[in-house]
Enzyme design. Structure first.
Site, short mmCIF file in Angstrom:
data_model
loop_
_atom_site.label_atom_id
_atom_site.label_comp_id
_atom_site.label_asym_id
_atom_site.label_seq_id
_atom_site.Cartn_x
_atom_site.Cartn_y
_atom_site.Cartn_z
N GLU A 175 0.86 -1.19 0.00
CA GLU A 175 0.00 0.00 0.00
C GLU A 175 0.89 1.24 0.00
O GLU A 175 1.81 1.37 0.82
CB GLU A 175 -0.91 -0.03 1.24
CG GLU A 175 -1.86 1.15 1.25
CD GLU A 175 -3.11 0.93 2.10
OE1 GLU A 175 -3.36 -0.21 2.53
OE2 GLU A 175 -3.84 1.92 2.31
N GLU A 189 -10.43 4.52 9.21
CA GLU A 189 -10.59 4.15 7.79
C GLU A 189 -11.06 2.71 7.64
O GLU A 189 -10.53 1.93 6.85
CB GLU A 189 -9.26 4.37 7.05
CG GLU A 189 -8.82 5.82 7.08
CD GLU A 189 -7.56 6.13 6.28
OE1 GLU A 189 -6.74 5.22 6.08
OE2 GLU A 189 -7.42 7.29 5.86
N ARG A 228 -1.84 3.37 17.04
CA ARG A 228 -1.81 4.58 16.22
C ARG A 228 -2.92 5.58 16.60
O ARG A 228 -4.04 5.18 16.93
CB ARG A 228 -1.96 4.22 14.74
CG ARG A 228 -0.77 3.45 14.21
CD ARG A 228 -0.97 3.04 12.79
NE ARG A 228 -0.49 4.01 11.83
CZ ARG A 228 -1.16 4.37 10.76
NH1 ARG A 228 -2.37 3.91 10.52
NH2 ARG A 228 -0.64 5.21 9.90
N LYS A 273 1.20 10.60 13.76
CA LYS A 273 1.79 11.12 12.52
C LYS A 273 2.34 12.52 12.78
O LYS A 273 1.80 13.25 13.63
CB LYS A 273 0.75 11.17 11.40
CG LYS A 273 0.37 9.80 10.88
CD LYS A 273 -0.51 9.88 9.63
CE LYS A 273 -0.87 8.47 9.16
NZ LYS A 273 -1.68 8.44 7.93
N ASP A 309 -2.39 14.22 7.30
CA ASP A 309 -1.94 12.95 6.73
C ASP A 309 -0.74 13.13 5.80
O ASP A 309 -0.92 13.05 4.59
CB ASP A 309 -3.10 12.29 5.97
CG ASP A 309 -2.80 10.84 5.61
OD1 ASP A 309 -1.81 10.31 6.09
OD2 ASP A 309 -3.59 10.26 4.83
N GLU A 322 5.44 9.12 13.85
CA GLU A 322 5.32 8.35 12.61
C GLU A 322 5.57 9.28 11.43
O GLU A 322 4.80 10.21 11.18
CB GLU A 322 3.92 7.71 12.49
CG GLU A 322 3.76 6.91 11.19
CD GLU A 322 2.43 6.16 11.09
OE1 GLU A 322 1.96 5.62 12.12
OE2 GLU A 322 1.86 6.12 9.99
N GLU A 339 3.83 9.02 -0.72
CA GLU A 339 2.42 8.96 -1.13
C GLU A 339 1.93 10.30 -1.67
O GLU A 339 1.27 10.34 -2.71
CB GLU A 339 1.57 8.53 0.07
CG GLU A 339 0.08 8.55 -0.22
CD GLU A 339 -0.77 8.10 0.96
OE1 GLU A 339 -0.21 7.77 2.02
OE2 GLU A 339 -2.01 8.10 0.83
N HIS A 399 -3.90 18.69 1.11
CA HIS A 399 -4.90 17.69 0.73
C HIS A 399 -5.67 18.09 -0.52
O HIS A 399 -6.92 18.07 -0.55
CB HIS A 399 -5.87 17.46 1.90
CG HIS A 399 -6.47 16.08 1.91
ND1 HIS A 399 -7.37 15.65 0.96
CD2 HIS A 399 -6.32 15.03 2.76
CE1 HIS A 399 -7.73 14.41 1.22
NE2 HIS A 399 -7.09 14.00 2.30
N TRP A 428 -12.61 13.78 2.78
CA TRP A 428 -11.68 13.29 1.77
C TRP A 428 -11.65 14.24 0.56
O TRP A 428 -10.93 14.01 -0.39
CB TRP A 428 -12.07 11.86 1.30
CG TRP A 428 -11.73 10.79 2.31
CD1 TRP A 428 -10.96 10.95 3.42
CD2 TRP A 428 -12.10 9.41 2.28
NE1 TRP A 428 -10.84 9.76 4.10
CE2 TRP A 428 -11.54 8.78 3.42
CE3 TRP A 428 -12.87 8.63 1.42
CZ2 TRP A 428 -11.71 7.43 3.72
CZ3 TRP A 428 -13.04 7.28 1.71
CH2 TRP A 428 -12.47 6.68 2.85
#
Ligand code: GCV
Length: 714
Positions: free
Chosen positions: A179, A303, A336, A372, A377, A399, A405, A533, A555
């Protein structure tokens, strides 16, 4: 005994030799040593290090001996005598008392379990530590000093890691799909394990040990319970056996619903006695075959992953149940904090904090909460997550995402060190000035007893491991910063370049310039001034600021940039979502005031009018255009600088990077033009004069589809 050791030594030697032969093409890793090309220095090295003597025997020391012998042999371009003794000129290494006594003024207690010292004692160079792992790290560091052509006598080095758990997170599925992976499929070949040990596993362990990584989570956080079944555990045990002498522990992701999926229970409720017993039995089964198993990493209630909230329990309930299961064996749980739901009409920025802050102090002492770096993200640039500094009674681990990504994926040259450093050096102010994120995660701010840092790996089975040849620099950087977060981006770049491309001054200078220019360039051509984003849905490839139809509101890019005819940006001040209230007052005030808010974060926190005057004197719209164009220009400059290296770097990587930079220029231009055409509809202002006009329309960009983009077919 001696013959067993000899056999082990021989087989290790064989494997290492095999590695060196294979490395004829440029897999590029930093453990591919080369002969010193400076004749004067070569003579000095040959005089100073003719023999080596490693005191003691253990699998780890045997590796250290072989690595030192092989590494030195290549660096010196001549055989190295391994029959040295305490009397010899050369290198003496060992963790025992005898070697430590060669350095009477050294305080070994300070070095801890993994630290080492490298010091000249008379005409001998002594590498010493408290443990065999420390010796291995010392040997790798010594080889790094030679690869980067440090003068002799070498300056004393005393080094121990600032963070205990330095862990790669592989988002590798059991079917070998990675992933957010852009470098082939997973290196874990579940089909041929446990009987077949791929040379890659050994190379992987060597590369990691050389930069101090001491843990690896083998499986994706979007977890599959099957990895906890016996056949898979045996495969995991085989990997653990390879990694053990390199000081690397294996960890697995635990799917919270595993008791139902593979255990036949009706529930996974963490307060249910049968569920607790199931995990305890499972932990025992794992530790029976992997005695040094590290523990579990868990993504829960995020998620679509199951978790304790399915049973109206808290994250602490879930983490503690697993923590109790692994505690008798010395295991840990990394839980997490990447959680957000669109069922709560709350700014996504605030959700992890809202969920976890109230749980401070409720976790078992073998739990680390993994956060994170930023609140959303892994965006090209994020302010630090407000959780850092806000949970003094719960050890928080960092993290980072090493895989790119949101950062150009496999085709963009990006050196991530400045981005990591920006997060680490951010001041949370939670205990006054200097309460940096680094001090939160190294435990010094709140006296955490346990500390950790994770990096989502960019490693796959591509010939060069990371797809983009410069991806290796980010893997390297993660390890080096995990060991010592005070190292500078420039220092790490120099180390990596010299080990990967050699010490030629022109090459080092040019590649360093390229690397250091790459992060500001990328932020500019993707998300300048605090935009975030605004990428394509699902695959996250390329710009798509217009998207407003994703499965959930949070999203959608339009949720984040909020562009309208008045201005652009997310108002997170008290008149907006008030996310800023999650920071310490000093940080909140700094960011809340539009005049003091760093412009790099402006649109993270403010909805700013298009005509707002920026510090440069330009309006916001002009500044946005300026930054987007500057980003593309910077990539063009990088491409030009790379062309100047023809003949100085090997042809293979020269041409790979050249092709990739052509793609990067194209894609940076695409980001710039698509974003400015789209935002221009709201600003209702033309591009300022002097800029090259986009050669496509907004509609053209909006209708693009990417069936081949990685991440489409998970
Ligand atoms: C592993 C983002 C990524 C997902 C990833 C998730 C996470 O949403 O797009 O692929 O899932 O982060 O960190 O859990």
């Amino acid at each position: 005994m001696i013959s067993v050791m000899k056999t082990t030594c021989c087989s290790i030697l064989f494997l290492v030799l095999f590695h060196f032969c294979r490395a004829g093409h440029h897999d590029g890793l930093w453990i591919r040593y080369t002969k010193t090309d400076n004749p004067a220095l070569l003579q000095q090295y040959r005089r100073a290090f003719p023999v080596i003597h490693i005191q003691g025997g253990s699998p780890t020391l045997d590796l250290a001996r072989t690595e030192l012998q092989q590494g030195l042999r290549t660096i010196l371009g001549q055989p190295v005598d391994t029959a040295g003794s305490f009397m010899s000129i050369g290198i003496i290494a060992g963790a025992g008392k005898q070697v430590q006594e060669l350095l009477p003024s050294e305080d070994f207690t300070q070095l801890g379990k993994e630290g080492f010292v490298i010091r000249q004692a008379g005409n001998r160079l002594v590498i010493s530590a408290n443990t065999d792992a420390g010796i291995l790290y010392g040997v790798y560091h010594f080889l790094r000093l030679l690869q980067t052509q440090q003068p002799v006598p070498l300056a004393t080095v005393k080094s121990s890691p600032k963070i205990q758990h330095r862990i790669l997170n592989h988002w590798d599925n059991l079917n070998r799909y990675v992933e957010r992976g852009y470098s082939g499929i997973s290196i874990w070949n579940w089909h041929t394990l446990p009987d077949y040990i791929d040379q890659r596993y050994i190379d992987y362990a060597r590369a990691n040990a050389a930069i101090g990584i001491n843990g690896t989570v083998l499986t994706n956080v979007n977890a599959n319970a099957l990895v906890l079944t016996r056949p898979y555990l045996e495969k995991v045990a085989a990997l653990a056996k390879v990694f053990r002498p390199y000081g690397i522990r294996v960890y697995l992701t635990a799917r919270f619903s595993a008791p139902i999926e593979i255990g036949g229970l009706k529930t996974a409720d963490p307060l249910d006695a049968d569920v607790q017993a199931w995990w305890k039995t499972k932990a025992k089964e794992i530790y029976d075959i992997i005695p040094d198993f590290g523990g579990f990493l868990v993504k829960a209630n995020s998620e679509g992953q199951p978790g304790p909230q399915n049973y109206k329990r808290t994250h602490a309930d879930g983490a503690n149940m697993l923590a109790d299961a692994v505690a008798p064996f010395g295991g840990i749980v990394m839980w997490r904090a990447f959680v957000y739901t669109n069922e709560t009409p709350e700014d996504r920025f605030k959700q992890a904090y809202n969920e976890f802050k109230p749980l401070d102090g409720q976790f078992r002492n073998n739990v680390l909460v993994q956060v994170k770096n930023g609140p959303i993200d892994f965006q090209p640039r994020e302010p630090f997550s407000p959780l850092f500094g806000a949970m003094p009674k719960t050890p928080l681990m960092m993290e980072f995402q090493v895989t790119q990504e949101y950062l150009g994926q496999g085709t963009h040259l990006l050196y991530e060190a400045q981005m990591f450093k920006e997060a680490l050096e951010a001041d949370t102010w939670q205990k006054g000035k200097g309460s940096t994120v680094a001090r939160v995660i190294d435990g010094s701010l709140h006296q955490y007893k346990m500390t950790g840092i994770a990096g989502v790996a960019n490693i796959g089975n591509d010939a060069n491991w990371t797809g983009h040849p410069f991806g290796q620099a980010n893997w390297y950087t993660f390890g080096r910063l995990a060991w010592d977060h005070e190292l500078s981006a420039t220092a790490i770049a120099d180390e990596w370049i010299k080990q990967s491309f050699g010490n030629h001054k022109t090459t080092v200078n040019a590649v360093r310039n390229i690397m250091l220019a790459s992060y500001p360039a990328l932020v500019n051509y993707m998300t300048p001034l605090g935009l975030h984003h605004i990428m394509g849905t699902g695959h996250h490839y390329g710009p798509a600021p217009w998207v407003s139809n994703a499965g959930r509101a949070d999203w959608n890019p339009v949720y984040y940039h909020q562009a309208d005819t008045v201005g652009i940006g997310f108002n997170r001040t008290a008149t907006g979502s008030n996310a800023l209230a999650q920071y310490a007052p000093q940080v909140r005030q700094l960011y809340e005031n539009i005049n003091t808010c760093p412009e790099a974060y402006l649109l993270w926190f403010h909805h700013v009018p298009w005509q707002h005057k920026m510090r440069s004197g330009r309006t916001l719209w002009e500044e946005l255009c300026h930054d987007y164009y500057a980003g593309v220009d910077a990539v063009k400059t990088i491409r030009q600088q790379w062309q100047g290296l023809k003949g100085l770097v090997d042809e293979e990587r020269f041409s790979q990077v050249s092709m990739l930079l052509d793609i990067q220029v194209k894609e940076a231009t695409w980001w710039r033009d698509a974003c400015l055409l789209y935002f221009g509809q709201f600003s209702r202002r033309p591009l300022p004069t002097g800029y090259e006009q986009p050669d496509k329309t907004l509609e053209y960009y909006q209708q693009l589809r990417f069936p081949y983009a990685p991440g489409n077919g998970q």
